[in-house]
Write a protein that holds these residues in place. Structure first.
Motif, short mmCIF file in Angstrom:
data_model
loop_
_atom_site.label_atom_id
_atom_site.label_comp_id
_atom_site.label_asym_id
_atom_site.label_seq_id
_atom_site.Cartn_x
_atom_site.Cartn_y
_atom_site.Cartn_z
N MET A 109 0.76 -1.18 0.28
CA MET A 109 0.31 -0.04 0.20
C MET A 109 1.09 0.90 -0.48
SD MET A 109 -3.65 -0.15 0.98
CE MET A 109 -4.75 -1.15 0.85
N ARG A 110 1.65 1.08 0.91
CA ARG A 110 2.82 2.03 0.94
C ARG A 110 3.37 2.77 -0.62
NH1 ARG A 110 6.48 2.31 6.71
NH2 ARG A 110 4.69 2.15 7.74
N GLY A 111 3.84 1.63 -1.72
CA GLY A 111 4.43 2.35 -2.43
C GLY A 111 3.62 2.17 -3.84
N SER A 112 2.01 2.26 -3.65
CA SER A 112 1.52 2.95 -4.38
C SER A 112 0.77 3.90 -4.23
CB SER A 112 -0.02 2.31 -4.14
OG SER A 112 -0.60 2.53 -2.89
N SER A 113 1.01 4.96 -3.21
CA SER A 113 1.01 5.68 -2.39
C SER A 113 2.16 6.98 -2.57
CB SER A 113 0.63 6.12 -0.98
OG SER A 113 1.64 5.94 0.15
N ALA A 114 3.44 6.11 -2.48
CA ALA A 114 4.01 6.84 -3.30
C ALA A 114 4.56 7.01 -4.92
CB ALA A 114 5.66 6.30 -2.96
N THR A 115 3.74 6.06 -5.38
CA THR A 115 3.97 6.10 -6.76
C THR A 115 2.85 7.82 -7.54
OG1 THR A 115 4.47 3.60 -7.23
CG2 THR A 115 3.40 5.21 -8.74
N ARG A 116 1.77 7.64 -6.05
CA ARG A 116 0.69 8.56 -6.08
C ARG A 116 1.13 10.10 -6.41
NH1 ARG A 116 -4.29 6.05 -3.62
NH2 ARG A 116 -4.92 4.43 -5.16
N ARG A 117 2.20 10.13 -5.50
CA ARG A 117 2.76 11.44 -4.93
C ARG A 117 3.57 11.50 -6.53
NH1 ARG A 117 2.96 9.66 0.79
NH2 ARG A 117 5.03 8.62 0.38
N GLU A 118 4.96 10.92 -6.76
CA GLU A 118 5.34 11.32 -7.73
C GLU A 118 4.68 11.48 -9.18
OE1 GLU A 118 8.22 7.30 -8.40
OE2 GLU A 118 9.10 7.47 -6.62
N LYS A 119 3.72 10.89 -9.53
CA LYS A 119 2.59 11.39 -10.57
C LYS A 119 2.17 12.36 -10.36
CE LYS A 119 1.62 6.68 -11.75
NZ LYS A 119 0.27 5.42 -12.14
N ALA A 120 2.13 12.91 -9.11
CA ALA A 120 1.20 14.11 -8.99
C ALA A 120 2.79 15.54 -8.94
CB ALA A 120 0.85 14.39 -7.83
N ALA A 121 3.59 14.47 -8.55
CA ALA A 121 4.63 15.66 -8.83
C ALA A 121 4.92 15.86 -10.17
CB ALA A 121 6.23 15.65 -7.69
N ALA A 122 5.08 15.46 -10.56
CA ALA A 122 5.30 15.48 -12.51
C ALA A 122 4.78 16.16 -12.80
CB ALA A 122 6.08 14.17 -12.54
N LEU A 123 3.16 15.81 -12.65
CA LEU A 123 2.53 16.86 -13.92
C LEU A 123 2.51 18.35 -12.93
CD1 LEU A 123 -1.25 14.42 -12.72
CD2 LEU A 123 0.14 15.21 -15.33
N GLY A 124 2.60 18.65 -11.82
CA GLY A 124 2.72 19.94 -11.22
C GLY A 124 3.57 20.22 -11.83
N PHE A 125 5.10 19.82 -12.03
CA PHE A 125 6.19 20.35 -12.85
C PHE A 125 5.83 20.23 -14.20
CE2 PHE A 125 9.60 20.14 -14.99
CZ PHE A 125 10.42 20.93 -14.71
N ALA A 126 4.96 19.60 -15.02
CA ALA A 126 4.58 19.91 -16.04
C ALA A 126 4.25 20.79 -16.31
CB ALA A 126 4.26 18.87 -16.69
N GLY A 127 3.16 21.02 -15.25
CA GLY A 127 1.83 22.55 -15.68
C GLY A 127 2.33 23.36 -15.37
N GLY A 128 3.24 22.86 -14.39
CA GLY A 128 4.41 24.70 -14.29
C GLY A 128 5.25 25.62 -15.10
N LEU A 129 5.37 24.65 -15.61
CA LEU A 129 6.69 25.03 -17.29
C LEU A 129 5.76 25.64 -18.24
CD1 LEU A 129 9.45 24.31 -18.46
CD2 LEU A 129 8.63 21.83 -18.65
#
Length: 95
Positions: free
Chosen positions: A1-21
């Motif tokens: 379960m912890r692995g999937s929440s970390a993956t979601r955070r990583e995806k959210a961070a990547a989307l946030g970075f791309a959106g900011g760019l």
């Protein structure tokens, strides 16, 4: 379960970075257009600010724009500043 929440955070961070760019690129593009328009503003301070920005945009297109500006400009000090920016830009493009 912890692995999937970390993956979601990583995806959210990547989307946030791309959106900011993406937002940054849009704002930068609008500022470029605005600065070119301000070169022919009725307000001398805006023209001076535009010259400050344009001096960093070294290209043949900018040289043509500066030549038009110098022919248009009536204020002696701004005209001299435009001529200086044009000379330095032409010199750097010749190298």
């Amino acid at each position: 379960m912890r692995g999937s929440s970390a993956t979601r955070r990583e995806k959210a961070a990547a989307l946030g970075f791309a959106g900011g760019l993406l937002v940054g690129l849009i704002v930068w593009s609008q500022q470029t257009v605005k600065s070119r328009r301000n070169l022919f503003s009725s307000i001398p301070l805006k023209r001076l600010a535009a010259l400050g920005y344009i001096r960093t945009q070294r290209s043949v297109r900018t040289v043509r724009l500066l030549r038009d500006y110098i022919h248009w400009e009536q204020h002696p000090r701004l005209k001299r500043t435009g001529e200086y920016v044009l000379r330095t830009m032409e010199h750097s493009l010749d190298e």
